[in-house]
Enzyme design. Structure first.
Site, PDB file in Angstrom:
ATOM      1  CB  SER A  79      -1.001  -0.078   1.378  1.00 29.03           C
ATOM      2  OG  SER A  79      -0.565   0.705   2.173  1.00 29.03           O
ATOM      3  CB  ILE A  80       0.109   4.730  -1.187  1.00 31.19           C
ATOM      4  CG1 ILE A  80       0.661   5.857  -1.509  1.00 31.19           C
ATOM      5  CG2 ILE A  80      -1.236   5.007  -0.019  1.00 31.19           C
ATOM      6  CD1 ILE A  80      -0.015   6.826  -2.570  1.00 31.19           C
ATOM      7  CE  LYS A  81      -3.282   5.422   4.478  1.00 30.49           C
ATOM      8  NZ  LYS A  81      -3.553   6.929   4.861  1.00 30.49           N
ATOM      9  CG  ASP A  82       4.483   0.192   2.524  1.00 27.71           C
ATOM     10  OD1 ASP A  82       3.595  -0.192   3.475  1.00 27.71           O
ATOM     11  OD2 ASP A  82       4.733  -0.751   1.814  1.00 27.71           O
ATOM     12  CB  ALA A 125       4.584   3.772   7.820  1.00 27.46           C
TER      13      ALA A 125
END
Length: 451
Positions: free
Chosen positions: A41-44, A47
């Site tokens: 996901s793009i959240k890496d 994060a």
């Protein structure tokens, strides 16, 4: 050349042109497919950035505990970073999130606490409140608070925006992105607007979220808030990551339309994406009249479909919510004028069974003993037996019994029935709500699909 650890694979995700779903649009539509990140996901991106900033500012020290409220994807990014950097993780999430997300977080060593969805953000039971409480109680821990942590949008200003600008050679005219914490849409938009103020930024929201109303009025109207099943975007408050001045329009999409579009993306474009990707593309299609020839649209596809296998990619889940207009066993039965199931007992003679087939114009008869299915008789099977031995007409059915027909759920989709019916198995049975058996044959399936 090798990489030193998994975190070095974050970013530089591909841009892929959509060709079928968007073929009627005047614009070229590209998908920034961020499920190619290691945590899918793009959240890496954000994060890792939030952790690096927290380390630099001394908010967390070696061996500490990462605490975050997450719909799953941010947690995955933080968990990967924690593995590499040696931190513990405790995540709070809501009970509407898919089981896959929770299981994946546990697989990479995180502790997950599931909280109720339908409570106010400041309710002590909410996943926001529980995360704050844990951070206050656990020594050397830090609540990252992706909603108000500006390192979130900084990650996209530094990586997602520049990548899109470079990959489109500066030709991008529209950015379309679902809106949740605000980090992706705001950070990416800030960079692109600096490069070209004429780039239009369309944020996609879900009905039940208050973000769209806030965008138009500057007010947080809780009357706008109601439960929704879309995951990963939409909010019941306005995170500090938002800078509404870089967003040109908010468009709301229904839970149903987003889910159906995600499935279309998989089947028609070969991209197995999550819920937000479906909603993102659906939002674009709702705004298609605002596009013109020569426009270059970039849609951000946040995460991978594996997070949603038990939800939007599950026919049963979709049908239960009225999202999938799928004909089922029940629909076939209800569409027939006659609903009586013709059966035989083990003691019924072959001749009597043949008469039943003639009388009711049927080819398949289940054989039942004391309420239990023990086998079946088919016209094709009897023909072979009678042709080779005419005297068998006087025999009992139990002497020429065929294997029983499969029994399925009463709401099994027609597509599944077609896979069960073949030359060796001519029918399928199911029990209705009253416990009565019904039969569906190959002819019934063909008739239903032809309607």
């Amino acid at each position: 050349m090798w990489l030193n650890n998994i975190l070095e694979t974050i970013g530089n995700t591909p841009m892929i042109q959509l060709n079928k779903i968007t073929k009627e649009l005047p614009a070229t539509v590209l998908a920034k497919v961020d499920y190619f990140n290691p945590g899918n996901s793009i959240k890496d991106r954000m994060a890792l950035k939030m952790l690096e900033v927290a380390e630099k500012e001394g908010k967390i020290k070696p061996g500490g505990t990462i605490i975050e409220c997450t719909s799953g994807n941010t947690g995955m990014g933080l968990a990967l970073a924690a593995v590499v950097k040696g931190y513990k993780c405790i995540f709070t999430t809501t009970d509407k999130q898919s089981k896959e997300k929770i299981d994946i977080l546990k697989a990479v060593g995180a502790e997950v606490i599931v909280c109720p969805t339908n409570v106010e953000p400041d309710d002590p039971r909410s996943y926001y409140s529980i995360a704050k409480k844990l951070a206050a109680e656990i020594p050397n821990s830090y609540h990252f608070n992706q909603y108000d942590n500006l390192a979130n949008r900084l990650a996209h200003y530094e990586t997602t925006g520049p990548e899109i600008w470079e990959q489109t050679e500066g030709r991008i005219t529209h950015l379309v992105c679902t809106a949740g914490t605000g980090g992706t849409v705001t950070g990416t938009a800030m960079y692109l607007k600096e490069k070209n103020p004429n780039v239009k930024v369309w944020a996609i929201d879900v009905y039940g979220s208050l973000l769209t109303k806030f965008f138009h009025t500057g007010e947080t109207d809780m009357n706008e808030v109601h439960p929704y099943v879309s995951e990963g975007f939409g909010e019941d408050f306005v995170p500090e990551n938002y800078d509404m001045s870089v967003i040109d329009h908010f468009e709301q999409v229904t839970d149903k339309d987003g889910a159906i579009m995600a499935r279309r993306i998989a089947k028609e474009e070969g991209l197995f994406c999550g819920y937000s990707a479906g909603s993102c593309l659906q939002g674009l299609l709702q705004l298609k009249n605002h596009l013109k020839e020569g426009d270059l649209v970039v849609c951000i596809f946040h995460d991978h479909g594996s997070r949603y296998v038990a939800k939007i990619y599950n026919d049963q889940w979709m049908m239960e919510r009225g999202f999938l207009d799928v004909k089922s066993f029940k629909d076939i039965v209800n569409s027939r004028s006659s609903k009586r199931l013709v059966t035989a007992t083990p003691e019924t003679t072959v001749a009597e069974t043949v008469e039943l087939m003639k009388k009711f114009d049927i080819e398949h008869i289940p054989v039942i003993k004391e309420g239990e299915l023990i086998g079946a008789i088919s016209e094709g099977g009897l023909f072979q037996k009678i042709f080779s031995n005419p005297e068998i007409k006087t025999a009992q059915v139990q002497e020429v019994l065929e294997a029983p027909y499969p029994v399925v759920s009463f709401d099994t989709p027609v597509e599944r029935l077609s896979n069960l019916i073949n030359k060796d198995n001519g029918a399928v049975l199911a029990k209705d709500e009253k416990g009565d058996y019904h039969i569906v044959t190959k002819y019934d399936v063909i008739q239903s699909l032809a309607k």
